[in-house]
Write a protein that holds these residues in place. Structure first.
Motif, PDB file in Angstrom:
ATOM      1  N   TYR A  90      13.411   0.190  -5.255  1.00 17.90           N
ATOM      2  CA  TYR A  90      12.226   1.012  -5.522  1.00 17.90           C
ATOM      3  C   TYR A  90      11.629   0.670  -6.894  1.00 17.90           C
ATOM      4  CZ  TYR A  90       8.875   4.744  -5.792  1.00 17.90           C
ATOM      5  OH  TYR A  90       7.695   5.434  -5.904  1.00 17.90           O
ATOM      6  N   ALA A  93       9.758  -2.530  -6.488  1.00 18.43           N
ATOM      7  CA  ALA A  93       8.442  -2.313  -5.867  1.00 18.43           C
ATOM      8  C   ALA A  93       7.463  -1.769  -6.909  1.00 18.43           C
ATOM      9  CB  ALA A  93       8.566  -1.350  -4.686  1.00 18.43           C
ATOM     10  N   PHE A  97       4.058  -3.446  -8.153  1.00 15.62           N
ATOM     11  CA  PHE A  97       2.801  -2.702  -8.052  1.00 15.62           C
ATOM     12  C   PHE A  97       2.021  -2.768  -9.366  1.00 15.62           C
ATOM     13  CE2 PHE A  97       0.295   1.066  -8.809  1.00 15.62           C
ATOM     14  CZ  PHE A  97      -0.489   1.127  -7.677  1.00 15.62           C
ATOM     15  N   LYS A 100       0.699  -6.285 -10.282  1.00 13.44           N
ATOM     16  CA  LYS A 100      -0.473  -6.583  -9.451  1.00 13.44           C
ATOM     17  C   LYS A 100      -1.686  -5.773  -9.935  1.00 13.44           C
ATOM     18  CE  LYS A 100      -1.645  -6.371  -4.504  1.00 13.44           C
ATOM     19  NZ  LYS A 100      -2.580  -7.501  -4.532  1.00 13.44           N
ATOM     20  N   PHE A 101      -1.432  -4.546 -10.309  1.00 11.14           N
ATOM     21  CA  PHE A 101      -2.503  -3.677 -10.825  1.00 11.14           C
ATOM     22  C   PHE A 101      -3.133  -4.297 -12.082  1.00 11.14           C
ATOM     23  CE2 PHE A 101      -3.395  -0.226 -13.946  1.00 11.14           C
ATOM     24  CZ  PHE A 101      -4.459   0.388 -13.309  1.00 11.14           C
ATOM     25  N   LYS A 105      -6.835  -5.336 -11.216  1.00 15.53           N
ATOM     26  CA  LYS A 105      -7.750  -4.301 -11.697  1.00 15.53           C
ATOM     27  C   LYS A 105      -8.064  -4.432 -13.192  1.00 15.53           C
ATOM     28  CE  LYS A 105      -8.263  -1.961  -7.883  1.00 15.53           C
ATOM     29  NZ  LYS A 105      -9.599  -1.628  -7.366  1.00 15.53           N
ATOM     30  N   LEU A 131      -8.591   2.668 -16.156  1.00 20.03           N
ATOM     31  CA  LEU A 131      -7.454   1.874 -15.668  1.00 20.03           C
ATOM     32  C   LEU A 131      -6.325   1.844 -16.707  1.00 20.03           C
ATOM     33  CD1 LEU A 131      -9.478  -1.076 -14.103  1.00 20.03           C
ATOM     34  CD2 LEU A 131      -8.220   0.677 -12.856  1.00 20.03           C
ATOM     35  N   PHE A 134      -4.079   4.790 -16.673  1.00 18.66           N
ATOM     36  CA  PHE A 134      -2.969   4.761 -15.708  1.00 18.66           C
ATOM     37  C   PHE A 134      -1.747   4.084 -16.336  1.00 18.66           C
ATOM     38  CE2 PHE A 134      -6.336   5.123 -12.320  1.00 18.66           C
ATOM     39  CZ  PHE A 134      -5.849   6.271 -11.726  1.00 18.66           C
TER      40      PHE A 134
ATOM     41  N   ASN B  48      -1.134   7.792  -3.618  1.00 20.30           N
ATOM     42  CA  ASN B  48      -1.771   6.550  -4.079  1.00 20.30           C
ATOM     43  C   ASN B  48      -2.993   6.898  -4.938  1.00 20.30           C
ATOM     44  OD1 ASN B  48      -2.502   3.920  -4.481  1.00 20.30           O
ATOM     45  ND2 ASN B  48      -3.012   3.477  -2.351  1.00 20.30           N
ATOM     46  N   PRO B  49      -2.750   7.555  -6.077  1.00 18.62           N
ATOM     47  CA  PRO B  49      -3.869   8.055  -6.885  1.00 18.62           C
ATOM     48  C   PRO B  49      -4.719   6.936  -7.480  1.00 18.62           C
ATOM     49  CG  PRO B  49      -1.807   8.267  -8.091  1.00 18.62           C
ATOM     50  CD  PRO B  49      -1.448   7.838  -6.695  1.00 18.62           C
ATOM     51  N   ILE B  50      -4.165   5.753  -7.589  1.00 16.03           N
ATOM     52  CA  ILE B  50      -4.898   4.669  -8.243  1.00 16.03           C
ATOM     53  C   ILE B  50      -5.884   4.013  -7.290  1.00 16.03           C
ATOM     54  CG2 ILE B  50      -4.631   2.409  -9.336  1.00 16.03           C
ATOM     55  CD1 ILE B  50      -2.108   3.475 -10.595  1.00 16.03           C
ATOM     56  N   HIS B  51      -5.381   3.602  -6.146  1.00 17.49           N
ATOM     57  CA  HIS B  51      -6.269   2.887  -5.219  1.00 17.49           C
ATOM     58  C   HIS B  51      -6.868   3.813  -4.155  1.00 17.49           C
ATOM     59  CE1 HIS B  51      -4.891  -0.743  -7.124  1.00 17.49           C
ATOM     60  NE2 HIS B  51      -3.642  -0.483  -6.828  1.00 17.49           N
ATOM     61  N   PRO B  63       6.778   7.142  -3.035  1.00 18.26           N
ATOM     62  CA  PRO B  63       5.640   6.420  -2.468  1.00 18.26           C
ATOM     63  C   PRO B  63       5.527   4.978  -2.968  1.00 18.26           C
ATOM     64  CG  PRO B  63       4.908   7.829  -4.254  1.00 18.26           C
ATOM     65  CD  PRO B  63       6.391   8.022  -4.156  1.00 18.26           C
ATOM     66  N   ILE B  64       5.101   4.101  -2.076  1.00 15.78           N
ATOM     67  CA  ILE B  64       4.825   2.705  -2.452  1.00 15.78           C
ATOM     68  C   ILE B  64       3.486   2.309  -1.848  1.00 15.78           C
ATOM     69  CG2 ILE B  64       5.675   0.316  -2.425  1.00 15.78           C
ATOM     70  CD1 ILE B  64       8.382   1.612  -1.516  1.00 15.78           C
ATOM     71  N   ALA B  65       2.618   1.747  -2.666  1.00 15.63           N
ATOM     72  CA  ALA B  65       1.322   1.288  -2.179  1.00 15.63           C
ATOM     73  C   ALA B  65       1.241  -0.230  -2.284  1.00 15.63           C
ATOM     74  CB  ALA B  65       0.202   1.928  -2.987  1.00 15.63           C
ATOM     75  N   GLU B  66       0.212  -0.793  -1.693  1.00 10.06           N
ATOM     76  CA  GLU B  66      -0.053  -2.244  -1.651  1.00 10.06           C
ATOM     77  C   GLU B  66       0.813  -2.888  -0.565  1.00 10.06           C
ATOM     78  OE1 GLU B  66      -2.352  -3.832  -3.106  1.00 10.06           O
ATOM     79  OE2 GLU B  66      -2.890  -2.725  -4.904  1.00 10.06           O
TER      80      GLU B  66
END
Lengths: 218, 218
Positions: A90, A93, A97, A100-101, A105, A131, A134, B48-51, B63-66
């Protein structure tokens, strides 16, 4: 070991520095080839025919492009060394994430905010601020994004930790102010001070002089 | 096992289908929540508050996004199941490179080529053709990008293997013609025919009808 590790890089390029930082953290000796982006070498074009960009890592003749892909490769081929990614799935991941962000972004927004002019710049400053917030929040009470030591997200965030300050100085745009971003500001001080990072960053004055020239030719 | 796996998705979304394909390849049971992108659920925004986008995988509350990050997570948390990434580090790097290439390069070019009009579209058709040619060549003599069986790149390339045909039908743009792309064309037939993919794709006619409506409202 008979291993051959070659890195095609450009001294002033943050993506390049990511790869070299990872190599140094792992203690891997490598041969460095400085590329001239105005006159790319046939070898660079051969090894990265799709993007034609640095950095490229060539390990025993096998080329790998894309800095984040290279970081994972270095970590996987040297599992005993300094951990670039965390071990927990986790946390891994999460590190992927945020890395990549930063690329998808933050990088474009920062570039636009600092280098564009007029309305486009104002809009991008607003976006980049949002951004960066975050990232500010993601730091929580941690010393580094990776926790007590540098990890993949810190390495990826070198644009924020080092380059952003130089770009701000050259363009006059103020993005990462201490009052808005106290955690990111502290982190960036810790970041540039930490041993491997410090040894692996280009000289600040050199970068500023490079950026000034770049600004004049835009 | 007391595990809770929830996926927030949209039926017609190729990124969503990637995640569900991976879950099915691994044989992981999960709860599916269909999102309405016109009226996103508070849970999606929380996770997924960012995307603020699908897909999101929530594993035991985390949670995991992307989609590509999720694919790696699924593979790492179920190492015994179907291998989504190869085991060899260089092959893993290659799979990550191509998956990223599909997202960063092919997706925007295909979208622009098919949905833009006039000169912008013509230019994008040229660019998308060039990019798809890199995928064509990468297939070499392999059945799938993953070799004899589907892997991460195949799953990522679902936009080419399935969606592109439906978009071409709706917009009239011809990108992936058999004469130019014999390997990709054969691969796409194999891809949509293979068991887990077939069961996991939305109905073709449904997608076409969705795209026709989308086209009218552009």
């Amino acid at each position: 070991m008979g291993e051959e590790v070659v890195v095609f890089d450009v001294w002033v390029n943050p993506y390049s520095r990511r790869v070299e930082t990872a190599m140094r953290l792992k203690g891997v000796p490598y041969r460095y080839i400085e590329e001239d982006l105005g006159n790319k070498s046939p070898l660079l074009l051969k090894y990265n025919p799709i993007h034609e960009k640095v950095p490229v890592l060539v390990h025993n003749g096998n080329p790998i492009a894309e800095s984040l892909v290279i970081l994972e490769y270095i970590d996987e081929t040297r599992p005993q060394g300094f951990p670039i990614l965390p071990r927990d799935p986790y946390e891994r991941a999460t590190a992927r994430f945020w890395s990549k962000f930063i690329d998808d972004k933050c990088m474009p927004a920062i570039t636009q905010a600092c280098w564009d002019e007029g309305e486009a710049s104002d809009k991008a400053v607003e976006e980049a601020t949002e951004l960066l917030m975050f990232l500010e929040n993601e730091l929580k009470e941690k010393r580094f994004f990776g926790g007590e030591r540098i990890g993949m997200v810190d390495i990826a965030a070198n644009i924020v930790g080092f380059w952003l300050g130089t770009i701000e100085e050259v363009t006059g745009v103020e993005l990462m102010t201490r009052d808005k971003f106290p955690k990111l500001s502290n982190w960036s001080i810790e970041f540039v001070r930490s041993n491997v990072i410090k040894e692996n960053l280009p000289p600040r004055e050199g970068v500023i002089s490079y950026l000034r020239k770049k600004r004049l030719t835009r």
